[in-house]
Design a protein around this motif. Sequence first.
Motif, PDB file in Angstrom:
ATOM      1  N   VAL A  24       0.944  -0.930   0.072  1.00  0.00           N
ATOM      2  CA  VAL A  24       0.071  -0.035  -0.175  1.00  0.00           C
ATOM      3  C   VAL A  24       0.909   1.301  -0.026  1.00  0.00           C
ATOM      4  O   VAL A  24       0.627   2.195  -0.860  1.00  0.00           O
ATOM      5  CB  VAL A  24      -0.882  -0.148   1.162  1.00  0.00           C
ATOM      6  N   ALA A  25       1.850   1.150   0.723  1.00  0.00           N
ATOM      7  CA  ALA A  25       2.613   2.503   0.997  1.00  0.00           C
ATOM      8  C   ALA A  25       3.478   2.708  -0.649  1.00  0.00           C
ATOM      9  O   ALA A  25       3.596   3.801  -0.766  1.00  0.00           O
ATOM     10  CB  ALA A  25       3.981   2.279   1.977  1.00  0.00           C
ATOM     11  N   GLU A  26       3.850   1.589  -1.289  1.00  0.00           N
ATOM     12  CA  GLU A  26       4.486   1.991  -2.555  1.00  0.00           C
ATOM     13  C   GLU A  26       3.268   2.528  -3.402  1.00  0.00           C
ATOM     14  O   GLU A  26       3.871   3.483  -4.307  1.00  0.00           O
ATOM     15  CB  GLU A  26       5.056   0.656  -3.408  1.00  0.00           C
ATOM     16  N   SER A  27       2.416   2.296  -3.451  1.00  0.00           N
ATOM     17  CA  SER A  27       1.159   2.533  -4.507  1.00  0.00           C
ATOM     18  C   SER A  27       0.794   4.268  -4.335  1.00  0.00           C
ATOM     19  O   SER A  27       0.665   4.870  -4.871  1.00  0.00           O
ATOM     20  CB  SER A  27       0.061   1.895  -4.407  1.00  0.00           C
ATOM     21  N   VAL A  28       0.830   4.432  -2.661  1.00  0.00           N
ATOM     22  CA  VAL A  28       0.447   5.858  -2.581  1.00  0.00           C
ATOM     23  C   VAL A  28       1.829   6.636  -2.892  1.00  0.00           C
ATOM     24  O   VAL A  28       1.747   7.770  -3.297  1.00  0.00           O
ATOM     25  CB  VAL A  28       0.354   6.092  -0.978  1.00  0.00           C
ATOM     26  N   GLN A  29       3.126   6.275  -2.672  1.00  0.00           N
ATOM     27  CA  GLN A  29       4.356   7.023  -3.003  1.00  0.00           C
ATOM     28  C   GLN A  29       4.198   7.019  -4.546  1.00  0.00           C
ATOM     29  O   GLN A  29       4.554   8.224  -5.245  1.00  0.00           O
ATOM     30  CB  GLN A  29       5.596   6.227  -2.708  1.00  0.00           C
ATOM     31  N   ALA A  30       4.014   6.020  -5.433  1.00  0.00           N
ATOM     32  CA  ALA A  30       3.760   6.200  -6.828  1.00  0.00           C
ATOM     33  C   ALA A  30       2.700   7.312  -7.076  1.00  0.00           C
ATOM     34  O   ALA A  30       2.938   8.062  -8.104  1.00  0.00           O
ATOM     35  CB  ALA A  30       3.432   5.036  -7.251  1.00  0.00           C
ATOM     36  N   ALA A  31       1.596   7.320  -6.271  1.00  0.00           N
ATOM     37  CA  ALA A  31       0.531   8.406  -6.863  1.00  0.00           C
ATOM     38  C   ALA A  31       1.072   9.854  -6.383  1.00  0.00           C
ATOM     39  O   ALA A  31       0.882  10.710  -7.092  1.00  0.00           O
ATOM     40  CB  ALA A  31      -0.669   7.923  -6.134  1.00  0.00           C
ATOM     41  N   ARG A  32       1.828   9.903  -5.248  1.00  0.00           N
ATOM     42  CA  ARG A  32       2.176  11.225  -4.897  1.00  0.00           C
ATOM     43  C   ARG A  32       3.360  11.886  -5.796  1.00  0.00           C
ATOM     44  O   ARG A  32       3.483  13.187  -6.077  1.00  0.00           O
ATOM     45  CB  ARG A  32       3.069  10.927  -3.751  1.00  0.00           C
ATOM     46  N   VAL A  33       4.100  10.946  -6.659  1.00  0.00           N
ATOM     47  CA  VAL A  33       4.906  11.493  -7.617  1.00  0.00           C
ATOM     48  C   VAL A  33       4.488  11.546  -9.066  1.00  0.00           C
ATOM     49  O   VAL A  33       5.132  11.573 -10.165  1.00  0.00           O
ATOM     50  CB  VAL A  33       6.467  10.851  -7.425  1.00  0.00           C
ATOM     51  N   ARG A  34       3.285  10.992  -9.251  1.00  0.00           N
ATOM     52  CA  ARG A  34       2.903  10.690 -10.749  1.00  0.00           C
ATOM     53  C   ARG A  34       2.635  12.150 -11.432  1.00  0.00           C
ATOM     54  O   ARG A  34       2.208  12.944 -10.825  1.00  0.00           O
ATOM     55  CB  ARG A  34       1.408  10.132 -10.524  1.00  0.00           C
ATOM     56  N   ARG A  35       3.055  12.006 -12.620  1.00  0.00           N
ATOM     57  CA  ARG A  35       3.099  13.250 -13.503  1.00  0.00           C
ATOM     58  C   ARG A  35       2.121  12.625 -14.771  1.00  0.00           C
ATOM     59  O   ARG A  35       2.172  11.698 -15.293  1.00  0.00           O
ATOM     60  CB  ARG A  35       4.296  13.495 -14.073  1.00  0.00           C
ATOM     61  N   ILE A  36       0.910  13.339 -14.942  1.00  0.00           N
ATOM     62  CA  ILE A  36      -0.115  12.921 -16.196  1.00  0.00           C
ATOM     63  C   ILE A  36       0.360  13.880 -17.143  1.00  0.00           C
ATOM     64  O   ILE A  36       0.703  14.999 -17.068  1.00  0.00           O
ATOM     65  CB  ILE A  36      -1.468  13.576 -15.577  1.00  0.00           C
ATOM     66  N   PRO A  37       0.361  13.286 -18.500  1.00  0.00           N
ATOM     67  CA  PRO A  37       0.911  13.829 -19.644  1.00  0.00           C
ATOM     68  C   PRO A  37      -0.222  14.724 -19.922  1.00  0.00           C
ATOM     69  O   PRO A  37      -1.526  14.801 -19.844  1.00  0.00           O
ATOM     70  CB  PRO A  37       0.999  12.873 -20.697  1.00  0.00           C
ATOM     71  N   MET A  38       0.164  15.902 -20.312  1.00  0.00           N
ATOM     72  CA  MET A  38      -0.694  17.180 -20.791  1.00  0.00           C
ATOM     73  C   MET A  38      -2.045  16.886 -21.575  1.00  0.00           C
ATOM     74  O   MET A  38      -3.017  17.208 -21.316  1.00  0.00           O
ATOM     75  CB  MET A  38       0.122  18.427 -21.458  1.00  0.00           C
ATOM     76  N   ARG A  39      -1.657  16.181 -22.373  1.00  0.00           N
ATOM     77  CA  ARG A  39      -2.615  15.720 -23.636  1.00  0.00           C
ATOM     78  C   ARG A  39      -3.700  14.983 -22.823  1.00  0.00           C
ATOM     79  O   ARG A  39      -4.822  15.089 -23.015  1.00  0.00           O
ATOM     80  CB  ARG A  39      -2.200  15.206 -24.525  1.00  0.00           C
ATOM     81  N   GLU A  40      -3.199  13.829 -22.013  1.00  0.00           N
ATOM     82  CA  GLU A  40      -4.290  12.842 -21.189  1.00  0.00           C
ATOM     83  C   GLU A  40      -5.061  13.734 -20.243  1.00  0.00           C
ATOM     84  O   GLU A  40      -6.182  13.655 -20.159  1.00  0.00           O
ATOM     85  CB  GLU A  40      -3.560  11.786 -20.783  1.00  0.00           C
ATOM     86  N   LEU A  41      -4.275  14.880 -19.650  1.00  0.00           N
ATOM     87  CA  LEU A  41      -5.145  15.671 -18.772  1.00  0.00           C
ATOM     88  C   LEU A  41      -6.143  16.297 -19.410  1.00  0.00           C
ATOM     89  O   LEU A  41      -7.242  16.628 -18.786  1.00  0.00           O
ATOM     90  CB  LEU A  41      -3.998  16.371 -17.939  1.00  0.00           C
ATOM     91  N   LYS A  42      -5.744  16.966 -20.552  1.00  0.00           N
ATOM     92  CA  LYS A  42      -6.819  17.823 -21.202  1.00  0.00           C
ATOM     93  C   LYS A  42      -7.930  17.098 -21.642  1.00  0.00           C
ATOM     94  O   LYS A  42      -9.029  17.444 -21.554  1.00  0.00           O
ATOM     95  CB  LYS A  42      -5.973  18.569 -22.365  1.00  0.00           C
ATOM     96  N   LYS A  43      -7.702  16.043 -22.233  1.00  0.00           N
ATOM     97  CA  LYS A  43      -8.871  15.091 -22.723  1.00  0.00           C
ATOM     98  C   LYS A  43      -9.667  14.752 -21.450  1.00  0.00           C
ATOM     99  O   LYS A  43     -10.996  14.533 -21.559  1.00  0.00           O
ATOM    100  CB  LYS A  43      -8.132  13.861 -23.337  1.00  0.00           C
ATOM    101  N   TRP A  44      -9.281  14.471 -20.202  1.00  0.00           N
ATOM    102  CA  TRP A  44      -9.863  13.880 -19.143  1.00  0.00           C
ATOM    103  C   TRP A  44     -10.442  15.190 -18.603  1.00  0.00           C
ATOM    104  O   TRP A  44     -11.816  15.008 -18.295  1.00  0.00           O
ATOM    105  CB  TRP A  44      -9.079  13.729 -17.998  1.00  0.00           C
TER     106      TRP A  44
END
Length: 86
Positions: free
Chosen positions: A1-21
């Motif tokens: 669980v701690a690894e998934s929280v850390q991965a989410a904490r540093v996640r970067r969403i590509p600009m194109r994907e974020l705009k479509k979302w």
Amino acid sequence: VAESVQAARVRRIPMRELKKWFERVTYGQPLGEIARSKFITQADDIPPTFVVFVKNPKNVGVTQLRYLDNRLRETFGFDGTPIRWV
């Protein structure tokens, strides 16, 4: 669980994907000022910080940001990490 929280904490969403979302989750929703916005970006990774460019920021309510926050967590899995909105 701690690894998934850390991965989410540093996640970067590509600009194109974020705009479509953003277009998908705001389409047809009564989000006022946010629904009229056409641009969102991720400003920082730790904590994940998102900037929505709106004409009048004073008209953006907490419930509108909470809606975006919940949809963002559902779609990209930011569980267990704080998200900042600017």
